[in-house]
Design a protein around this motif. Sequence first.
Motif, PDB file in Angstrom:
ATOM      1  N   LEU A   8       0.835  -1.200   0.000  1.00 31.23           N
ATOM      2  CA  LEU A   8       0.000   0.000   0.000  1.00 31.23           C
ATOM      3  C   LEU A   8       0.869   1.250   0.000  1.00 31.23           C
ATOM      4  O   LEU A   8       1.809   1.360   0.786  1.00 31.23           O
ATOM      5  CB  LEU A   8      -0.898   0.013   1.238  1.00 31.23           C
ATOM      6  N   LEU A   9       0.562   2.191  -0.887  1.00 31.57           N
ATOM      7  CA  LEU A   9       1.168   3.522  -0.876  1.00 31.57           C
ATOM      8  C   LEU A   9       0.086   4.512  -0.468  1.00 31.57           C
ATOM      9  O   LEU A   9      -0.984   4.558  -1.083  1.00 31.57           O
ATOM     10  CB  LEU A   9       1.728   3.878  -2.256  1.00 31.57           C
ATOM     11  N   LEU A  10       0.370   5.322   0.552  1.00 35.35           N
ATOM     12  CA  LEU A  10      -0.661   6.156   1.168  1.00 35.35           C
ATOM     13  C   LEU A  10      -0.403   7.637   0.956  1.00 35.35           C
ATOM     14  O   LEU A  10       0.731   8.101   1.048  1.00 35.35           O
ATOM     15  CB  LEU A  10      -0.721   5.860   2.674  1.00 35.35           C
ATOM     16  N   GLY A  11      -1.465   8.387   0.700  1.00 32.84           N
ATOM     17  CA  GLY A  11      -1.415   9.843   0.636  1.00 32.84           C
ATOM     18  C   GLY A  11      -2.555  10.433   1.444  1.00 32.84           C
ATOM     19  O   GLY A  11      -3.578   9.781   1.659  1.00 32.84           O
ATOM     20  N   THR A  12      -2.383  11.663   1.905  1.00 28.47           N
ATOM     21  CA  THR A  12      -3.396  12.343   2.710  1.00 28.47           C
ATOM     22  C   THR A  12      -3.782  13.654   2.037  1.00 28.47           C
ATOM     23  O   THR A  12      -2.907  14.427   1.635  1.00 28.47           O
ATOM     24  CB  THR A  12      -2.869  12.633   4.127  1.00 28.47           C
ATOM     25  N   SER A  13      -5.086  13.907   1.938  1.00 23.59           N
ATOM     26  CA  SER A  13      -5.565  15.118   1.258  1.00 23.59           C
ATOM     27  C   SER A  13      -5.753  16.298   2.203  1.00 23.59           C
ATOM     28  O   SER A  13      -5.882  17.433   1.749  1.00 23.59           O
ATOM     29  CB  SER A  13      -6.889  14.833   0.547  1.00 23.59           C
ATOM     30  N   HIS A  14      -5.835  16.038   3.509  1.00 24.23           N
ATOM     31  CA  HIS A  14      -6.076  17.093   4.499  1.00 24.23           C
ATOM     32  C   HIS A  14      -7.364  17.866   4.178  1.00 24.23           C
ATOM     33  O   HIS A  14      -7.461  19.064   4.418  1.00 24.23           O
ATOM     34  CB  HIS A  14      -4.887  18.057   4.581  1.00 24.23           C
ATOM     35  N   TYR A  15      -8.348  17.147   3.643  1.00 25.96           N
ATOM     36  CA  TYR A  15      -9.644  17.726   3.284  1.00 25.96           C
ATOM     37  C   TYR A  15      -9.512  18.885   2.292  1.00 25.96           C
ATOM     38  O   TYR A  15     -10.338  19.790   2.265  1.00 25.96           O
ATOM     39  CB  TYR A  15     -10.412  18.184   4.528  1.00 25.96           C
ATOM     40  N   ASP A  16      -8.502  18.834   1.457  1.00 25.13           N
ATOM     41  CA  ASP A  16      -8.278  19.857   0.432  1.00 25.13           C
ATOM     42  C   ASP A  16      -8.320  19.171  -0.937  1.00 25.13           C
ATOM     43  O   ASP A  16      -7.429  18.382  -1.260  1.00 25.13           O
ATOM     44  CB  ASP A  16      -6.916  20.528   0.651  1.00 25.13           C
ATOM     45  N   PRO A  17      -9.347  19.440  -1.765  1.00 26.98           N
ATOM     46  CA  PRO A  17      -9.448  18.777  -3.070  1.00 26.98           C
ATOM     47  C   PRO A  17      -8.241  19.012  -3.980  1.00 26.98           C
ATOM     48  O   PRO A  17      -7.893  18.138  -4.785  1.00 26.98           O
ATOM     49  CB  PRO A  17     -10.720  19.384  -3.681  1.00 26.98           C
ATOM     50  N   ASP A  18      -7.592  20.172  -3.870  1.00 25.80           N
ATOM     51  CA  ASP A  18      -6.396  20.427  -4.688  1.00 25.80           C
ATOM     52  C   ASP A  18      -5.240  19.520  -4.263  1.00 25.80           C
ATOM     53  O   ASP A  18      -4.510  18.975  -5.102  1.00 25.80           O
ATOM     54  CB  ASP A  18      -5.981  21.889  -4.585  1.00 25.80           C
ATOM     55  N   VAL A  19      -5.066  19.367  -2.953  1.00 21.67           N
ATOM     56  CA  VAL A  19      -4.036  18.452  -2.443  1.00 21.67           C
ATOM     57  C   VAL A  19      -4.381  17.015  -2.838  1.00 21.67           C
ATOM     58  O   VAL A  19      -3.506  16.228  -3.225  1.00 21.67           O
ATOM     59  CB  VAL A  19      -3.911  18.577  -0.914  1.00 21.67           C
ATOM     60  N   GLU A  20      -5.642  16.684  -2.756  1.00 23.58           N
ATOM     61  CA  GLU A  20      -6.104  15.344  -3.131  1.00 23.58           C
ATOM     62  C   GLU A  20      -5.729  15.021  -4.576  1.00 23.58           C
ATOM     63  O   GLU A  20      -5.232  13.918  -4.878  1.00 23.58           O
ATOM     64  CB  GLU A  20      -7.614  15.269  -2.937  1.00 23.58           C
ATOM     65  N   LEU A  21      -5.946  15.974  -5.473  1.00 22.92           N
ATOM     66  CA  LEU A  21      -5.604  15.786  -6.880  1.00 22.92           C
ATOM     67  C   LEU A  21      -4.104  15.557  -7.048  1.00 22.92           C
ATOM     68  O   LEU A  21      -3.681  14.663  -7.809  1.00 22.92           O
ATOM     69  CB  LEU A  21      -6.057  16.992  -7.694  1.00 22.92           C
ATOM     70  N   ARG A  22      -3.290  16.336  -6.336  1.00 26.12           N
ATOM     71  CA  ARG A  22      -1.834  16.165  -6.437  1.00 26.12           C
ATOM     72  C   ARG A  22      -1.390  14.816  -5.891  1.00 26.12           C
ATOM     73  O   ARG A  22      -0.479  14.177  -6.441  1.00 26.12           O
ATOM     74  CB  ARG A  22      -1.120  17.305  -5.713  1.00 26.12           C
ATOM     75  N   GLN A  23      -2.011  14.374  -4.811  1.00 20.95           N
ATOM     76  CA  GLN A  23      -1.640  13.081  -4.230  1.00 20.95           C
ATOM     77  C   GLN A  23      -1.991  11.937  -5.181  1.00 20.95           C
ATOM     78  O   GLN A  23      -1.201  10.987  -5.349  1.00 20.95           O
ATOM     79  CB  GLN A  23      -2.367  12.879  -2.890  1.00 20.95           C
ATOM     80  N   ILE A  24      -3.153  12.021  -5.809  1.00 24.37           N
ATOM     81  CA  ILE A  24      -3.549  10.981  -6.761  1.00 24.37           C
ATOM     82  C   ILE A  24      -2.613  10.975  -7.961  1.00 24.37           C
ATOM     83  O   ILE A  24      -2.187   9.911  -8.429  1.00 24.37           O
ATOM     84  CB  ILE A  24      -5.014  11.178  -7.182  1.00 24.37           C
ATOM     85  N   GLN A  25      -2.258  12.155  -8.458  1.00 24.16           N
ATOM     86  CA  GLN A  25      -1.335  12.227  -9.581  1.00 24.16           C
ATOM     87  C   GLN A  25       0.022  11.632  -9.212  1.00 24.16           C
ATOM     88  O   GLN A  25       0.638  10.912 -10.011  1.00 24.16           O
ATOM     89  CB  GLN A  25      -1.160  13.681 -10.028  1.00 24.16           C
ATOM     90  N   ALA A  26       0.488  11.898  -8.000  1.00 21.58           N
ATOM     91  CA  ALA A  26       1.775  11.355  -7.552  1.00 21.58           C
ATOM     92  C   ALA A  26       1.729   9.829  -7.481  1.00 21.58           C
ATOM     93  O   ALA A  26       2.702   9.151  -7.858  1.00 21.58           O
ATOM     94  CB  ALA A  26       2.140  11.934  -6.189  1.00 21.58           C
ATOM     95  N   LEU A  27       0.630   9.280  -7.014  1.00 23.19           N
ATOM     96  CA  LEU A  27       0.502   7.827  -6.947  1.00 23.19           C
ATOM     97  C   LEU A  27       0.433   7.218  -8.343  1.00 23.19           C
ATOM     98  O   LEU A  27       1.017   6.159  -8.599  1.00 23.19           O
ATOM     99  CB  LEU A  27      -0.736   7.444  -6.134  1.00 23.19           C
ATOM    100  N   LEU A  28      -0.263   7.876  -9.248  1.00 25.46           N
ATOM    101  CA  LEU A  28      -0.308   7.394 -10.632  1.00 25.46           C
ATOM    102  C   LEU A  28       1.075   7.438 -11.271  1.00 25.46           C
ATOM    103  O   LEU A  28       1.446   6.541 -12.036  1.00 25.46           O
ATOM    104  CB  LEU A  28      -1.304   8.223 -11.446  1.00 25.46           C
ATOM    105  N   ASP A  29       1.842   8.482 -10.955  1.00 19.11           N
ATOM    106  CA  ASP A  29       3.210   8.584 -11.481  1.00 19.11           C
ATOM    107  C   ASP A  29       4.092   7.448 -10.971  1.00 19.11           C
ATOM    108  O   ASP A  29       5.082   7.087 -11.626  1.00 19.11           O
ATOM    109  CB  ASP A  29       3.827   9.931 -11.102  1.00 19.11           C
ATOM    110  N   ARG A  30       3.752   6.924  -9.819  1.00 19.19           N
ATOM    111  CA  ARG A  30       4.506   5.792  -9.268  1.00 19.19           C
ATOM    112  C   ARG A  30       3.982   4.454  -9.790  1.00 19.19           C
ATOM    113  O   ARG A  30       4.362   3.397  -9.294  1.00 19.19           O
ATOM    114  CB  ARG A  30       4.458   5.824  -7.737  1.00 19.19           C
ATOM    115  N   ARG A  31       3.097   4.514 -10.752  1.00 21.08           N
ATOM    116  CA  ARG A  31       2.585   3.336 -11.468  1.00 21.08           C
ATOM    117  C   ARG A  31       1.892   2.341 -10.547  1.00 21.08           C
ATOM    118  O   ARG A  31       2.082   1.110 -10.667  1.00 21.08           O
ATOM    119  CB  ARG A  31       3.715   2.636 -12.241  1.00 21.08           C
ATOM    120  N   VAL A  32       1.080   2.842  -9.613  1.00 19.42           N
ATOM    121  CA  VAL A  32       0.277   1.916  -8.810  1.00 19.42           C
ATOM    122  C   VAL A  32      -0.668   1.156  -9.729  1.00 19.42           C
ATOM    123  O   VAL A  32      -1.095   1.656 -10.777  1.00 19.42           O
ATOM    124  CB  VAL A  32      -0.510   2.661  -7.714  1.00 19.42           C
ATOM    125  N   ASP A  33      -1.004  -0.066  -9.331  1.00 18.79           N
ATOM    126  CA  ASP A  33      -1.885  -0.885 -10.154  1.00 18.79           C
ATOM    127  C   ASP A  33      -3.346  -0.459 -10.044  1.00 18.79           C
ATOM    128  O   ASP A  33      -4.132  -0.692 -10.966  1.00 18.79           O
ATOM    129  CB  ASP A  33      -1.772  -2.358  -9.740  1.00 18.79           C
TER     130      ASP A  33
END
Length: 332
Positions: free
Chosen positions: A93-118
């Motif tokens: 599991l690779l974990l990210g936290t959005s801190h209830y901020d949709p902009d941060v959430e978008l960046r965290q998801i993009q970072a996980l996608l860049d790390r090629r999560v399945d």
Amino acid sequence: MGATIHDVAARAGVSVATASRSLSGKRGVRPENHERVLAAARELNYEPNAVAAALRSRTTHTIGMVVPRISNPFFATMVEAIEQQLQEGQRSLLLGTSHYDPDVELRQIQALLDRRVDALITIPCHRERSASATQLASTRVPTVQLDLRLEGNVSGWVGVDNDAGIVQVIEHVLAGGARSLAFVGASPSDSSSQERLDSYRRAATRLDGPHGPVLLGDFTIEWGQEAATRLLDGDDLPDAIVCGNDTIALGVLRALTRRGVRVPDDVQVTGFDDIAYAELAEPPLTTIRQPQRHMAAEVVRMLTDQLSGATESTRRVAVVPELIVRASTASE
């Protein structure tokens, strides 16, 4: 410099392709060659290149997850339940936290996608503004929303039936003698806060007495304390305070205790989630238990099915929660 697959193949006296197939567990390698490759790998202390293997197989055996706030006990134990399920399937599991901020959430998801999560598990922090992040995820990898969700068929979802939970607590406090209620919840920026508020308003209509007040803030102990103080400073304390989650309820209990209000003799208090601290509260908190292990198993099963192409990507599963009766409510 560490040993390479070429070194292992040379030591074992086989081709690089044979050594690679043997170490990856693929079929088509003669038993005697397989044993020589394993022995050579041990002798050379060979460590396979996980990145290169991922590029070849187009899988990293990792799942990304983004939660609104890891300090929230419910989310913390949910992450642990997910991780345990993934370990059984040899995934990380690779974990990210959005801190209830949709902009941060978008960046965290993009970072996980860049790390090629399945695949991705998201707990959308906002029922409207999280749409772009979740849609991005679902177009790239199998994605499942957990607990919180967006409107529309953006991706699969696993969560609890909030309406069933609120109905259970209201029926319970009414059976315990409550004739007036108050609701202390969070502003409806996410799906759970909205659904629990709506469910309370519908279920409270069966009261002969007043249905309110309704106090909305956030899912924190501090807000629970503030809301309870407002109720205490008002004209009449309700017979029962229905809280949107356990952390709010813990704050309510603290404020009531400091003012000498007896729970449940003077007022009943209920929570939602059944975090670990609920049973340790004084008095122990009556609450709605979300079956986290069951939810985690459903999420991982849904992702596994999507990865194998065996199920639709927009399937939704609502789990019925359980009423846990403790000392903060009156006996029926």
